[in-house]
Motif scaffolding. Sequence first.
Motif, PDB file in Angstrom:
ATOM      1  N   ARG A 114     -12.987  10.009  15.543  1.00  0.00           N
ATOM      2  CA  ARG A 114     -12.151   9.989  14.359  1.00  0.00           C
ATOM      3  C   ARG A 114     -12.487  11.114  13.381  1.00  0.00           C
ATOM      4  NH1 ARG A 114      -9.214   5.312  13.862  1.00  0.00           N
ATOM      5  NH2 ARG A 114      -7.951   6.694  12.562  1.00  0.00           N
ATOM      6  N   ALA A 115     -11.439  11.555  12.706  1.00  0.00           N
ATOM      7  CA  ALA A 115     -11.558  12.522  11.607  1.00  0.00           C
ATOM      8  C   ALA A 115     -10.596  12.049  10.518  1.00  0.00           C
ATOM      9  CB  ALA A 115     -11.204  13.930  12.078  1.00  0.00           C
ATOM     10  N   ARG A 116     -10.933  10.927   9.885  1.00  0.00           N
ATOM     11  CA  ARG A 116     -10.000  10.218   9.009  1.00  0.00           C
ATOM     12  C   ARG A 116      -9.569  11.021   7.786  1.00  0.00           C
ATOM     13  NH1 ARG A 116     -13.204   6.300  11.422  1.00  0.00           N
ATOM     14  NH2 ARG A 116     -12.089   4.451  12.202  1.00  0.00           N
ATOM     15  N   HIS A 117     -10.384  11.980   7.367  1.00  0.00           N
ATOM     16  CA  HIS A 117     -10.023  12.786   6.203  1.00  0.00           C
ATOM     17  C   HIS A 117      -8.767  13.616   6.443  1.00  0.00           C
ATOM     18  CE1 HIS A 117     -12.848  14.989   8.795  1.00  0.00           C
ATOM     19  NE2 HIS A 117     -12.052  16.015   8.573  1.00  0.00           N
ATOM     20  N   LEU A 118      -8.398  13.850   7.710  1.00  0.00           N
ATOM     21  CA  LEU A 118      -7.266  14.731   7.997  1.00  0.00           C
ATOM     22  C   LEU A 118      -5.944  14.177   7.474  1.00  0.00           C
ATOM     23  CD1 LEU A 118      -8.081  16.003  11.601  1.00  0.00           C
ATOM     24  CD2 LEU A 118      -8.243  17.269   9.447  1.00  0.00           C
ATOM     25  N   TRP A 143      -7.531  13.441   0.346  1.00  0.00           N
ATOM     26  CA  TRP A 143      -7.866  14.786   0.789  1.00  0.00           C
ATOM     27  C   TRP A 143      -6.588  15.614   0.965  1.00  0.00           C
ATOM     28  CZ3 TRP A 143     -13.014  16.212   1.658  1.00  0.00           C
ATOM     29  CH2 TRP A 143     -13.943  15.155   1.616  1.00  0.00           C
ATOM     30  N   VAL A 144      -6.723  16.915   0.770  1.00  0.00           N
ATOM     31  CA  VAL A 144      -5.637  17.868   1.051  1.00  0.00           C
ATOM     32  C   VAL A 144      -6.118  18.777   2.169  1.00  0.00           C
ATOM     33  CG1 VAL A 144      -4.277  19.780   0.155  1.00  0.00           C
ATOM     34  CG2 VAL A 144      -4.725  17.788  -1.282  1.00  0.00           C
ATOM     35  N   ALA A 154      -8.998  22.910  10.871  1.00  0.00           N
ATOM     36  CA  ALA A 154      -8.466  22.296   9.653  1.00  0.00           C
ATOM     37  C   ALA A 154      -9.537  22.340   8.577  1.00  0.00           C
ATOM     38  CB  ALA A 154      -8.024  20.856   9.905  1.00  0.00           C
ATOM     39  N   VAL A 155      -9.104  22.528   7.337  1.00  0.00           N
ATOM     40  CA  VAL A 155      -9.983  22.500   6.170  1.00  0.00           C
ATOM     41  C   VAL A 155      -9.419  21.477   5.193  1.00  0.00           C
ATOM     42  CG1 VAL A 155     -10.961  23.804   4.248  1.00  0.00           C
ATOM     43  CG2 VAL A 155     -10.666  24.909   6.473  1.00  0.00           C
ATOM     44  N   SER A 156     -10.217  20.465   4.875  1.00  0.00           N
ATOM     45  CA  SER A 156      -9.791  19.391   3.968  1.00  0.00           C
ATOM     46  C   SER A 156     -10.697  19.393   2.747  1.00  0.00           C
ATOM     47  CB  SER A 156      -9.876  18.028   4.676  1.00  0.00           C
ATOM     48  OG  SER A 156      -9.216  18.041   5.925  1.00  0.00           O
TER      49      SER A 156
END
Length: 356
Positions: free
Chosen positions: A131-135, A140-141, A278-280
């Motif tokens: 998982r990468a839930r921040h995406l 988060w943006v 990706a950068v969040s």
Amino acid sequence: MPHATAFARNQWYVAAHAHEVGREVLGRTVLGEPLVLYRAERDGRPVVLYDRCVHRRFPLSAAPSRLDGDRIVCGYHGFTYDTTGTCVQVPGRRRVPRTARVASYPVAERDSLVWVWIGDPARADPDTVPRARHLDSPGWVTVRGMEVIDADHGLLVDNLLDLSHETYLHGGYIGTPEVAGTPITTEVDEAAGVVRVSRHMDDAECPPFYAKSTGVRGRIDRWQDIEYHAPCLYLLHSRVAPTGVVPAPDGGDPRAFHTEITYAITPSDHGRVYDFWAVSRDWAREDAEITEFLRHNNHTVVLQDVDALNLLQRALGCERDGFQELSVGIDAGGLAARRILARLAEEGDSPRGNGS
């Protein structure tokens, strides 16, 4: 060549960012398998099929192939397939041959990523998708993209697990002298297939990437905490704060800037890898100018890696037999990842993932 390893097939791999999969057919190659992706009209779920018509092997992802509702129509002779890969129509025939079907692949859509399972379908457990839930979290943006690198996937794994190269390859963007000069700590969970590499820099120079986006001036404390979930998902938890600012005892950290940097490392074939990035961020979420700055600058950094790894792949291909690498302490994470990837490819074992 030390990085040309066999593929671990019974694993989940990212085939696309979720926004890439829609009502137009999309072609990708994962572990040497040509795939066609699209979204079903009925329920919007992603579909992944083998990207070759059974008739004359025409790519189903190539024009003029097209979607007709939930079915895909081959653009060469009109053979038509449903979402399971079963051929349901052959022009000029009332009966479709029973063997007329293409493979369909297990798919899982998690955290704005579309994952595909290339191995034994019976072993595909969506609960093991890392998982990468921040995406896609509302707190988060995220900016994101994808580049294709003409290099073996192991070279990209090495690159991301040893961030000391930031000082030299990415100077002027994210690199400062402290990155290469600060020791790392490495933890390996062989059973779970996870490698953790941490570098905490105190009283460090603030690189332009963060100085221009956060507005922090002067020296900073900078943390880089990596989690690599073999074989595909890489998470870099980045913390930047003015020197001396520490998290509160309750875990709160309002004076720091937190950035989650995500890479999905998907082998396309031997000598070719997809670099999904990706950068969040959890700060200045409404600032469109900062969003565009981070998109442009991270894309530039990724392209620097692309150029370097393309060059490295060509150089390794020219090496004479008997070439021996020299590894040092900063390579501990990359070497651990190599061992795990080799084991997964040989044994077919599946790490637990962080899906729980």
